[in-house]
Design a protein around this motif. Structure first.
Motif, PDB file in Angstrom:
ATOM      1  N   LEU A  76      49.409  33.180  28.411  1.00 38.91           N
ATOM      2  CA  LEU A  76      48.310  32.939  29.340  1.00 38.91           C
ATOM      3  C   LEU A  76      46.957  33.094  28.655  1.00 38.91           C
ATOM      4  N   GLU A  77      46.855  34.091  27.788  1.00 37.24           N
ATOM      5  CA  GLU A  77      45.602  34.298  27.053  1.00 37.24           C
ATOM      6  C   GLU A  77      45.301  33.103  26.154  1.00 37.24           C
ATOM      7  N   GLN A  78      46.329  32.592  25.476  1.00 39.25           N
ATOM      8  CA  GLN A  78      46.136  31.426  24.617  1.00 39.25           C
ATOM      9  C   GLN A  78      45.719  30.207  25.440  1.00 39.25           C
ATOM     10  N   LEU A  79      46.321  30.039  26.609  1.00 39.27           N
ATOM     11  CA  LEU A  79      45.955  28.907  27.462  1.00 39.27           C
ATOM     12  C   LEU A  79      44.512  29.032  27.947  1.00 39.27           C
ATOM     13  N   GLN A  80      44.076  30.255  28.247  1.00 42.25           N
ATOM     14  CA  GLN A  80      42.687  30.462  28.663  1.00 42.25           C
ATOM     15  C   GLN A  80      41.727  30.138  27.514  1.00 42.25           C
ATOM     16  N   GLN A  81      42.115  30.521  26.297  1.00 33.32           N
ATOM     17  CA  GLN A  81      41.277  30.212  25.136  1.00 33.32           C
ATOM     18  C   GLN A  81      41.193  28.700  24.937  1.00 33.32           C
ATOM     19  N   LEU A  82      42.310  28.006  25.138  1.00 30.26           N
ATOM     20  CA  LEU A  82      42.299  26.549  25.017  1.00 30.26           C
ATOM     21  C   LEU A  82      41.389  25.922  26.062  1.00 30.26           C
ATOM     22  N   ALA A  83      41.461  26.438  27.286  1.00 26.42           N
ATOM     23  CA  ALA A  83      40.609  25.903  28.348  1.00 26.42           C
ATOM     24  C   ALA A  83      39.129  26.097  28.003  1.00 26.42           C
ATOM     25  N   ALA A  84      38.806  27.248  27.421  1.00 27.09           N
ATOM     26  CA  ALA A  84      37.417  27.506  27.028  1.00 27.09           C
ATOM     27  C   ALA A  84      36.981  26.535  25.937  1.00 27.09           C
ATOM     28  N   LEU A  85      37.869  26.273  24.976  1.00 24.93           N
ATOM     29  CA  LEU A  85      37.540  25.317  23.916  1.00 24.93           C
ATOM     30  C   LEU A  85      37.363  23.915  24.476  1.00 24.93           C
TER      31      LEU A  85
END
Length: 100
Positions: A70-79
């Protein structure tokens, strides 16, 4: 995150190259000063090359937990919001994270 890895690798190469060039210039200057008779600047003795370090044994990384995914997906969304990732890149990275 391949862009981040590429940036870190590029920084490491630049820093290593700068260090090697700086050391070479220092040795050459010390050699020239020693030839001119100034003993304060005698070149230091060459150090033997360090023994090669064996790479650590290859072990399979632990499977990421759902919180990590989930953290990685949130980072992707931010990018994606910043315009760093395209829709296709985002979809590919999401698929990679969710399949692992």
């Amino acid at each position: 995150m391949p862009g981040l890895l590429r940036g870190v690798a590029r920084t490491a190469v630049v820093a290593g190259t700068a260090t090697a060039v700086s050391n070479r210039v220092s040795r050459r200057q010390a050699g020239r000063w020693a030839q001119q008779g100034d003993t304060r600047y005698a070149p230091p003795p060459e150090a033997p090359a360090p023994a090669p370090v064996a790479p650590p044994p290859a072990t399979a990384p632990a499977a990421p937990t759902m919180d990590q995914k989930l953290e990685q997906l949130q980072q992707l969304a931010a990018l994606k919001e910043q315009g760093v990732l395209t829709d296709d890149e985002l979809a590919a990275q999401k698929a990679r994270i969710l399949s692992g």
